[in-house]
Design an enzyme around this catalytic site. Structure first.
Site, mmCIF file in Angstrom:
data_model
loop_
_atom_site.group_PDB
_atom_site.id
_atom_site.type_symbol
_atom_site.label_atom_id
_atom_site.label_comp_id
_atom_site.label_asym_id
_atom_site.label_seq_id
_atom_site.Cartn_x
_atom_site.Cartn_y
_atom_site.Cartn_z
ATOM 1 N N ARG A 112 11.767 -1.369 10.964
ATOM 2 C CA ARG A 112 10.516 -0.879 11.555
ATOM 3 C C ARG A 112 10.152 -1.776 12.734
ATOM 4 O O ARG A 112 10.169 -3.007 12.609
ATOM 5 C CB ARG A 112 9.410 -0.875 10.488
ATOM 6 C CG ARG A 112 8.376 0.197 10.757
ATOM 7 C CD ARG A 112 7.402 0.316 9.648
ATOM 8 N NE ARG A 112 6.151 -0.348 9.969
ATOM 9 C CZ ARG A 112 5.084 -0.318 9.188
ATOM 10 N NH1 ARG A 112 5.130 0.327 8.036
ATOM 11 N NH2 ARG A 112 3.984 -0.940 9.539
ATOM 12 N N LYS A 128 0.830 -1.221 0.000
ATOM 13 C CA LYS A 128 0.000 0.000 0.000
ATOM 14 C C LYS A 128 0.858 1.263 0.000
ATOM 15 O O LYS A 128 0.651 2.170 -0.802
ATOM 16 C CB LYS A 128 -0.922 0.028 1.245
ATOM 17 C CG LYS A 128 -1.850 -1.158 1.366
ATOM 18 C CD LYS A 128 -2.756 -1.064 2.593
ATOM 19 C CE LYS A 128 -2.052 -1.085 3.921
ATOM 20 N NZ LYS A 128 -1.443 -2.377 4.299
HETATM 21 P P1 AP5 Z 1 4.678 -1.509 1.939
HETATM 22 O O1 AP5 Z 1 4.437 -0.742 0.701
HETATM 23 O O2 AP5 Z 1 5.210 -0.799 3.131
HETATM 24 O O3 AP5 Z 1 3.348 -2.315 2.333
HETATM 25 P P2 AP5 Z 1 2.130 -1.837 3.191
HETATM 26 O O4 AP5 Z 1 0.944 -2.568 2.667
HETATM 27 O O5 AP5 Z 1 2.077 -0.350 3.265
HETATM 28 O O6 AP5 Z 1 2.584 -2.497 4.562
HETATM 29 P P3 AP5 Z 1 2.712 -1.898 5.999
HETATM 30 O O7 AP5 Z 1 3.422 -2.938 6.812
HETATM 31 O O8 AP5 Z 1 3.279 -0.541 6.010
HETATM 32 O O9 AP5 Z 1 1.195 -1.878 6.365
HETATM 33 P P4 AP5 Z 1 0.539 -1.921 7.689
HETATM 34 O O10 AP5 Z 1 -0.875 -1.944 7.309
HETATM 35 O O11 AP5 Z 1 0.985 -3.012 8.623
HETATM 36 O O12 AP5 Z 1 1.142 -0.624 8.397
HETATM 37 P P5 AP5 Z 1 0.568 0.788 8.733
HETATM 38 O O13 AP5 Z 1 1.699 1.709 8.706
HETATM 39 O O14 AP5 Z 1 -0.654 1.116 7.977
HETATM 40 O O15 AP5 Z 1 5.604 -2.747 1.562
HETATM 41 C C1 AP5 Z 1 6.098 -3.629 2.535
HETATM 42 C C2 AP5 Z 1 7.501 -4.083 2.121
HETATM 43 O O16 AP5 Z 1 7.398 -4.842 0.917
HETATM 44 C C3 AP5 Z 1 8.457 -2.910 1.817
HETATM 45 O O17 AP5 Z 1 9.737 -3.241 2.274
HETATM 46 C C4 AP5 Z 1 8.414 -2.812 0.267
HETATM 47 O O18 AP5 Z 1 9.621 -2.317 -0.239
HETATM 48 C C5 AP5 Z 1 8.177 -4.258 -0.141
HETATM 49 N N1 AP5 Z 1 7.408 -4.386 -1.370
HETATM 50 C C6 AP5 Z 1 6.364 -3.614 -1.794
HETATM 51 N N2 AP5 Z 1 5.898 -4.048 -2.968
HETATM 52 C C7 AP5 Z 1 6.643 -5.138 -3.305
HETATM 53 C C8 AP5 Z 1 6.622 -6.022 -4.416
HETATM 54 N N3 AP5 Z 1 5.749 -5.887 -5.402
HETATM 55 N N4 AP5 Z 1 7.523 -7.017 -4.434
HETATM 56 C C9 AP5 Z 1 8.428 -7.180 -3.400
HETATM 57 N N5 AP5 Z 1 8.500 -6.355 -2.326
HETATM 58 C C10 AP5 Z 1 7.601 -5.355 -2.277
HETATM 59 O O19 AP5 Z 1 0.093 0.563 10.268
HETATM 60 C C11 AP5 Z 1 1.002 0.284 11.301
HETATM 61 C C12 AP5 Z 1 0.260 0.233 12.621
HETATM 62 O O20 AP5 Z 1 -0.315 1.528 12.916
HETATM 63 C C13 AP5 Z 1 -0.937 -0.731 12.690
HETATM 64 O O21 AP5 Z 1 -0.530 -2.046 13.016
HETATM 65 C C14 AP5 Z 1 -1.784 -0.080 13.790
HETATM 66 O O22 AP5 Z 1 -1.273 -0.352 15.057
HETATM 67 C C15 AP5 Z 1 -1.588 1.399 13.513
HETATM 68 N N6 AP5 Z 1 -2.605 1.962 12.582
HETATM 69 C C16 AP5 Z 1 -2.355 2.537 11.368
HETATM 70 N N7 AP5 Z 1 -3.489 2.960 10.792
HETATM 71 C C17 AP5 Z 1 -4.495 2.629 11.657
HETATM 72 C C18 AP5 Z 1 -5.898 2.779 11.602
HETATM 73 N N8 AP5 Z 1 -6.509 3.341 10.544
HETATM 74 N N9 AP5 Z 1 -6.620 2.330 12.641
HETATM 75 C C19 AP5 Z 1 -6.043 1.775 13.730
HETATM 76 N N10 AP5 Z 1 -4.710 1.574 13.839
HETATM 77 C C20 AP5 Z 1 -3.930 2.011 12.799
#
Ligand code: AP5
Length: 192
Positions: free
Chosen positions: A134, A14
């Protein structure tokens, strides 16, 4: 203005794709994960309270992220629309977002859902733990919990969006460029 949700489990790409889509289509990228990590990095009271929840891979309270998003929507200028990344994550957040947009004469136009299998998600997050360190990627048990929380609390939003006819699934496996092309085609279908 057009509003897109980019949706999918942790590690589905994402954040990676949002940065590129926002630049190409002049969308304002709003990531609640990034906003929360910025609060932690700045050492704010809110950041201190939220960091323990995030470290366990649990969701922070709905009202915290809803408030953050409302402030950003009202602050945005010169944009073709919003790209919501990691928000909404519960049905309650989705309803709040819909209400917030409706009150401003907008709606959710599309939900772009990245489909990536479990083993690929874990592989990507473990690799990211090595590269960027992270906190919530370091412990495999926390990665599994984040995926479980997604399945239990976040995935039900897909049904909500199907009912509104805005669900657009995308194969999220392949090169970053290929996935960007797939997403760009869908976004172009709305923006032109
Ligand atoms: P990346 O692009 O970072 O993937 P992502 O889907 O954004 O994954 P995240 O781990 O950031 O998502 P998340 O939902 O856990 O975290 P968030 O920050 O929202 O890619 C991941 C990796 O893969 C990278 O190293 C990238 O380079 C690699 N990659 C990408 N595409 C690739 C491909 N095609 N092939 C190979 N490699 C690839 O949330 C974190 C925390 O915050 C949550 O757990 C929660 O505690 C809190 N939080 C955030 N938002 C909310 C909300 N709305 N409500 C409640 N709690 C929330």
């Amino acid at each position: 203005m057009l509003n897109f949700l980019i949706f999918g489990p942790p590690g589905s790409g994402k954040g990676t794709q949002s940065v590129r889509l926002a630049e190409k289509f002049n969308l304002t990228h709003l990531s609640t994960g990034d906003m929360l990590r910025a609060e932690i990095a700045a050492g704010t009271e809110l950041g201190k309270k939220m960091s323990a929840i995030m470290a366990k891979g649990e969701l922070v309270p709905d009202e915290v992220v809803i408030e953050m998003i409302a402030a950003r929507i009202d602050g945005a200028r010169d944009t073709a629309g919003f790209l919501f990344d990691g928000f909404p994550r519960t049905v309650a957040q989705t309803e709040a977002l819909e209400k917030m947009l409706n009150e401003r004469g907008m709606k959710i136009d599309s939900m772009l859902v990245l489909d990536v299998d479990h083993d690929e998600l874990v592989k990507r997050l473990i690799l990211r733990a090595e590269l960027s360190g992270r906190a919530d990627d370091r412990d495999p048990a926390v990665i599994e919990n984040r995926i479980d929380v997604y399945r239990a609390k976040t995935e039900p939003i897909i049904d909500f969006c199907r009912q509104r006819g805005i669900y657009q699934p995308v194969n999220g496996v392949g090169s970053i460029e290929d996935i960007f092309e797939r997403l760009s085609r869908l976004v172009s279908g709305h923006i032109g």
